[in-house]
Design an enzyme around this catalytic site. Sequence first.
Site, PDB file in Angstrom:
ATOM      1  N   TYR A  22      53.280  32.579 -26.507  1.00  0.00           N
ATOM      2  CA  TYR A  22      53.835  33.878 -26.119  1.00  0.00           C
ATOM      3  C   TYR A  22      52.881  35.055 -26.345  1.00  0.00           C
ATOM      4  O   TYR A  22      53.244  36.192 -26.061  1.00  0.00           O
ATOM      5  CB  TYR A  22      55.148  34.119 -26.882  1.00  0.00           C
ATOM      6  CG  TYR A  22      56.206  33.077 -26.585  1.00  0.00           C
ATOM      7  CD1 TYR A  22      56.737  32.955 -25.302  1.00  0.00           C
ATOM      8  CD2 TYR A  22      56.673  32.204 -27.573  1.00  0.00           C
ATOM      9  CE1 TYR A  22      57.702  31.998 -25.012  1.00  0.00           C
ATOM     10  CE2 TYR A  22      57.632  31.249 -27.297  1.00  0.00           C
ATOM     11  CZ  TYR A  22      58.146  31.150 -26.015  1.00  0.00           C
ATOM     12  OH  TYR A  22      59.098  30.197 -25.724  1.00  0.00           O
ATOM     13  N   ASN A  73      64.987  38.680 -19.148  1.00  0.00           N
ATOM     14  CA  ASN A  73      64.452  37.498 -19.829  1.00  0.00           C
ATOM     15  C   ASN A  73      65.455  37.129 -20.919  1.00  0.00           C
ATOM     16  O   ASN A  73      65.376  37.645 -22.037  1.00  0.00           O
ATOM     17  CB  ASN A  73      63.072  37.754 -20.423  1.00  0.00           C
ATOM     18  CG  ASN A  73      62.504  36.490 -21.054  1.00  0.00           C
ATOM     19  OD1 ASN A  73      63.199  35.483 -21.205  1.00  0.00           O
ATOM     20  ND2 ASN A  73      61.232  36.543 -21.452  1.00  0.00           N
ATOM     21  N   ASP A  86      78.028  34.397 -15.716  1.00  0.00           N
ATOM     22  CA  ASP A  86      79.259  35.046 -15.251  1.00  0.00           C
ATOM     23  C   ASP A  86      79.175  36.569 -15.359  1.00  0.00           C
ATOM     24  O   ASP A  86      79.728  37.282 -14.519  1.00  0.00           O
ATOM     25  CB  ASP A  86      80.470  34.552 -16.066  1.00  0.00           C
ATOM     26  CG  ASP A  86      80.857  33.122 -15.698  1.00  0.00           C
ATOM     27  OD1 ASP A  86      80.252  32.545 -14.769  1.00  0.00           O
ATOM     28  OD2 ASP A  86      81.777  32.579 -16.352  1.00  0.00           O
ATOM     29  N   HIS A  99      60.029  34.936 -17.275  1.00  0.00           N
ATOM     30  CA  HIS A  99      59.698  34.202 -18.494  1.00  0.00           C
ATOM     31  C   HIS A  99      58.204  34.331 -18.742  1.00  0.00           C
ATOM     32  O   HIS A  99      57.405  34.130 -17.820  1.00  0.00           O
ATOM     33  CB  HIS A  99      60.100  32.728 -18.382  1.00  0.00           C
ATOM     34  CG  HIS A  99      61.571  32.567 -18.197  1.00  0.00           C
ATOM     35  ND1 HIS A  99      62.469  32.750 -19.227  1.00  0.00           N
ATOM     36  CD2 HIS A  99      62.307  32.330 -17.089  1.00  0.00           C
ATOM     37  CE1 HIS A  99      63.693  32.605 -18.752  1.00  0.00           C
ATOM     38  NE2 HIS A  99      63.625  32.354 -17.466  1.00  0.00           N
ATOM     39  N   ARG A 110      63.927  23.261 -20.461  1.00  0.00           N
ATOM     40  CA  ARG A 110      63.611  24.657 -20.109  1.00  0.00           C
ATOM     41  C   ARG A 110      63.555  24.865 -18.595  1.00  0.00           C
ATOM     42  O   ARG A 110      63.448  25.986 -18.111  1.00  0.00           O
ATOM     43  CB  ARG A 110      62.267  25.082 -20.709  1.00  0.00           C
ATOM     44  CG  ARG A 110      62.293  25.198 -22.218  1.00  0.00           C
ATOM     45  CD  ARG A 110      60.988  25.808 -22.725  1.00  0.00           C
ATOM     46  NE  ARG A 110      60.763  25.441 -24.105  1.00  0.00           N
ATOM     47  CZ  ARG A 110      61.198  26.161 -25.150  1.00  0.00           C
ATOM     48  NH1 ARG A 110      61.843  27.290 -24.975  1.00  0.00           N
ATOM     49  NH2 ARG A 110      60.945  25.739 -26.381  1.00  0.00           N
TER      50      ARG A 110
END
Length: 144
Positions: A22, A73, A86, A99, A110
């Site tokens: 990340y 994200n 929803d 992402h 994932r």
Amino acid sequence: MRIDVLNGVNLGMLGKRDPATYGDQSLQDLETQVYAWALQLDLQVRCRQTDHEGEFVGFLHQALGSADGLVLNPGAWTHYSWAIHDALEPFGGPFVEVHLSNVDEREDWRRFSVLHGLGGLRVVGKGFDGYREALQLLNERRPE
Ligand code: DQA
């Protein structure tokens, strides 16, 4: 054009969490960049992050009528939270799922996204630049 940039669970740990995947920059660094890109594109952006699913659902409810587009994200919720599916469904405006990592080339679990089928766009595996691309995509869909 008003855009909400919504980051979900564990995105507040950017910089401390698995930097090989990340990166080493923080959520604050990301949001600073997002606001700078928004300025360049003349977009009115609001960045929000939470680790609480119900709060994230609340962000989506609030976006209805107050945002013209969304960058989302949801972190790990992406892969299992039908509550987020929803809550997004009534939004109706353009949205981009982002992402940082390439979720399509990591663990099998994932690859699935609850947002699939809601008509959004998707940018994966481009790190912070993915958020810039998302803003550009929404800018191309400005309401008249
Ligand atoms: C993520 C990918 C998710 O699978 C993971 O759970 C995250 C971050 C990404 O930005 O690459 O928390 O959404």
